[in-house]
Design an enzyme around this catalytic site. Structure first.
Site, PDB file in Angstrom:
ATOM      1  N   HIS A  54       0.847  -1.204   0.000  1.00 22.65           N
ATOM      2  CA  HIS A  54       0.000   0.000   0.000  1.00 22.65           C
ATOM      3  C   HIS A  54       0.875   1.244   0.000  1.00 22.65           C
ATOM      4  O   HIS A  54       1.319   1.710   1.053  1.00 22.65           O
ATOM      5  CB  HIS A  54      -0.912  -0.008   1.236  1.00 22.65           C
ATOM      6  CG  HIS A  54      -2.063   0.945   1.134  1.00 22.65           C
ATOM      7  ND1 HIS A  54      -3.364   0.544   1.283  1.00 22.65           N
ATOM      8  CD2 HIS A  54      -2.105   2.291   0.917  1.00 22.65           C
ATOM      9  CE1 HIS A  54      -4.166   1.594   1.168  1.00 22.65           C
ATOM     10  NE2 HIS A  54      -3.427   2.668   0.943  1.00 22.65           N
ATOM     11  N   HIS A  96       1.505   5.268  -2.204  1.00 23.53           N
ATOM     12  CA  HIS A  96       0.987   6.293  -3.124  1.00 23.53           C
ATOM     13  C   HIS A  96       2.166   7.149  -3.565  1.00 23.53           C
ATOM     14  O   HIS A  96       2.620   8.025  -2.814  1.00 23.53           O
ATOM     15  CB  HIS A  96      -0.049   7.177  -2.427  1.00 23.53           C
ATOM     16  CG  HIS A  96      -1.256   6.458  -1.928  1.00 23.53           C
ATOM     17  ND1 HIS A  96      -2.309   6.104  -2.749  1.00 23.53           N
ATOM     18  CD2 HIS A  96      -1.586   6.025  -0.680  1.00 23.53           C
ATOM     19  CE1 HIS A  96      -3.236   5.492  -2.031  1.00 23.53           C
ATOM     20  NE2 HIS A  96      -2.822   5.431  -0.770  1.00 23.53           N
ATOM     21  N   LYS A 103      -9.233  -0.684  -6.580  1.00 27.14           N
ATOM     22  CA  LYS A 103      -9.353  -0.222  -5.200  1.00 27.14           C
ATOM     23  C   LYS A 103     -10.667   0.531  -5.021  1.00 27.14           C
ATOM     24  O   LYS A 103     -11.024   1.387  -5.840  1.00 27.14           O
ATOM     25  CB  LYS A 103      -8.188   0.673  -4.809  1.00 27.14           C
ATOM     26  CG  LYS A 103      -8.254   1.113  -3.339  1.00 27.14           C
ATOM     27  CD  LYS A 103      -7.073   1.976  -2.946  1.00 27.14           C
ATOM     28  CE  LYS A 103      -7.191   2.400  -1.483  1.00 27.14           C
ATOM     29  NZ  LYS A 103      -6.120   3.337  -1.099  1.00 27.14           N
ATOM     30  N   HIS A 106     -10.261   0.068   0.796  1.00 26.11           N
ATOM     31  CA  HIS A 106     -10.079   1.007   1.900  1.00 26.11           C
ATOM     32  C   HIS A 106     -11.294   0.787   2.795  1.00 26.11           C
ATOM     33  O   HIS A 106     -12.429   1.130   2.426  1.00 26.11           O
ATOM     34  CB  HIS A 106     -10.038   2.447   1.375  1.00 26.11           C
ATOM     35  CG  HIS A 106     -10.282   3.479   2.431  1.00 26.11           C
ATOM     36  ND1 HIS A 106      -9.264   4.207   3.010  1.00 26.11           N
ATOM     37  CD2 HIS A 106     -11.427   3.905   3.023  1.00 26.11           C
ATOM     38  CE1 HIS A 106      -9.775   5.027   3.909  1.00 26.11           C
ATOM     39  NE2 HIS A 106     -11.099   4.863   3.940  1.00 26.11           N
ATOM     40  N   HIS A 118      -6.259  -0.967   6.114  1.00 26.37           N
ATOM     41  CA  HIS A 118      -6.401  -0.188   7.353  1.00 26.37           C
ATOM     42  C   HIS A 118      -7.102  -0.996   8.447  1.00 26.37           C
ATOM     43  O   HIS A 118      -6.512  -1.241   9.486  1.00 26.37           O
ATOM     44  CB  HIS A 118      -7.106   1.146   7.122  1.00 26.37           C
ATOM     45  CG  HIS A 118      -6.652   1.895   5.921  1.00 26.37           C
ATOM     46  ND1 HIS A 118      -5.334   2.261   5.731  1.00 26.37           N
ATOM     47  CD2 HIS A 118      -7.331   2.327   4.830  1.00 26.37           C
ATOM     48  CE1 HIS A 118      -5.214   2.896   4.579  1.00 26.37           C
ATOM     49  NE2 HIS A 118      -6.407   2.936   4.006  1.00 26.37           N
ATOM     50  N   ASP A 145       0.955   2.703   3.486  1.00 25.02           N
ATOM     51  CA  ASP A 145       0.281   3.934   3.064  1.00 25.02           C
ATOM     52  C   ASP A 145       1.289   5.051   2.861  1.00 25.02           C
ATOM     53  O   ASP A 145       0.970   6.238   3.032  1.00 25.02           O
ATOM     54  CB  ASP A 145      -0.795   4.366   4.066  1.00 25.02           C
ATOM     55  CG  ASP A 145      -2.004   5.030   3.393  1.00 25.02           C
ATOM     56  OD1 ASP A 145      -1.967   5.220   2.170  1.00 25.02           O
ATOM     57  OD2 ASP A 145      -2.970   5.357   4.107  1.00 25.02           O
TER      58      ASP A 145
END
Length: 402
Positions: free
Chosen positions: A59, A61, A185, A226, A246, A319
């Protein structure tokens, strides 16, 4: 073909076996032999070093870097984002992460630039964007009537991400696959770093999620959710979504559902800390985001601790982008602090992550026939409390890349 030997390292192969001293023979991009006293054309002395498979972060970005304020996006020229992503990918590779699942932001050009050798970075699976209902975690609308800029903004390589209803969902999944998505996602709950939603509220209806999973499955893609709200987590599991990202508000029923379905959990434990650290650095964030962040940290830890104790499949994910890239190994320490053994933490970051992504035929363990992705750490102990300074060499497909 040159035969290279990684000699005399303490090998933690990711299969569950205890670490042991061994030689690893590489020809081309593959491991061809593991044993003792192996001969080759070249040798790299790994004495006194821990050798593990290349780490996998499920995960990240790459279109953000610990500063996700609207002002930062407004002040960044469009094309600059791609040059910044390249530098962040190099930072990620340098800490031993050789494969990632890009959880929204990067488009096909970023992936192909890495594959074609134009930029160094982890190999990646793309989700391209984050599907959100109107008013959901991925909706940038604000009460002034404007849409705040962010890393999910539509452009030719990244389709619009807001969908409502089963038929819109069907078309959007097909658009994402056309654009190059390897994984889909979706936000099945609200989130923290968004202003108009609640992380304890479920999003999307069952018929929308069923269509999403059916379309993705027909195209051979997995779905990642998510999912922070308890009901949003359960809805994702019922729909057959492969991983919960998460998992902040897990309850006992949700954990049992994950065990029964074989659903994976990607904890992203350092993400809420990254929000507060960004504020401490002076990043301007709305008070509602900071309030939500402070409210979730303890319950998040307790949920993940319960999932670990119950035996849920845990795959490492950070993340990163919420936290700056290159700090990925902090997540391993956080996992250990919630009860995972060091061996389990490494397996979560290698074999289990590869299984989640469906790439375990080639990656995730050091075994004959697999790609020669590896990290060499100074020292031979399995202590994960401060791994980053110990990273000495990183290999991808047999080539030293960091």
């Amino acid at each position: 073909m040159t035969r290279t030997i990684w000699s005399n390292g303490t090998v933690l192969d990711g299969t569950g076996a205890a670490p042991s001293v061994a030689d690893i023979a590489i020809e081309g991009d593959r491991i061809v032999e593991i044993g003792s006293n192996l001969d080759g054309d070249e040798s790299i002395d790994c004495t006194g070093r821990l050798v593990t498979p290349g780490l996998i972060d499920c995960h990240v970005h790459f279109m953000a870097d610990g500063d996700f304020s609207a002002n930062t996006h407004l002040g960044t020229p469009f094309s600059m984002n791609f040059f910044q992503a390249a530098e962040r990918m190099q930072r990620t590779l340098a800490c031993g992460v050789t494969t990632v699942r890009e959880a929204g932001g990067a488009d096909l050009g970023v992936k192909e630039a890495q594959e074609h050798g134009l930029i160094a970075g982890p190999r990646m699976q793309l989700s391209i964007t984050i599907l959100s209902q109107t008013g959901g975690h991925g909706d940038g609308w604000e009460v002034c009537g404007a849409h705040m800029p962010g890393m999910m903004d539509e452009h030719p390589g990244r389709p619009h991400n807001i969908v409502d209803g089963p038929e819109e969902m069907r078309k959007k999944v097909r658009e994402l696959i056309r654009a190059g998505a390897d994984v889909i996602k979706v936000c099945t709950s609200g989130g923290v770093i968004s202003t108009r939603d609640d992380p304890q509220h479920a999003h999307f209806m069952a018929d929308e999620l069923d269509v999403l999973v059916a379309e993705a499955t027909a195209a051979g893609r997995f779905v990642m959710a998510h999912a922070q709200a308890t009901d949003g987590i359960k809805n994702a599991i019922r729909a057959g979504i492969r991983s919960i990202e998460h998992g902040i508000y897990l309850d006992d029923e949700a954990i049992q559902m994950m065990l029964d379905a074989g659903t994976y959990l990607v904890p992203t434990l350092i993400a809420p800390l990254g929000v507060l650290e960004a504020a401490d650095r002076g990043v301007e964030l709305p008070a509602v985001i900071l309030d939500k962040c402070r409210a979730v940290i303890d319950v998040h830890h307790e949920s993940i601790r319960k999932a670990i104790d119950a035996g849920v499949n845990i795959a490492m994910g950070t993340d990163s982008g919420v936290t700056p890239h290159g700090q990925n190994l902090r997540e391993l320490r956080a996992m250990a602090e919630l009860g995972m053994s060091p061996t389990a933490v490494f397996e979560s970051s290698t074999r289990v992550a590869a299984e989640l992504m469906g790439v375990d035929r080639d990656l995730g363990t050091l075994e004959v026939g697999k790609l020669a992705d590896a990290v060499m750490f100074s020292g031979t102990d399995l202590d994960v409390s401060d791994l980053h300074p110990r990273v000495e060499r990183v290999f991808q497909a047999g080539e030293r890349v960091a």
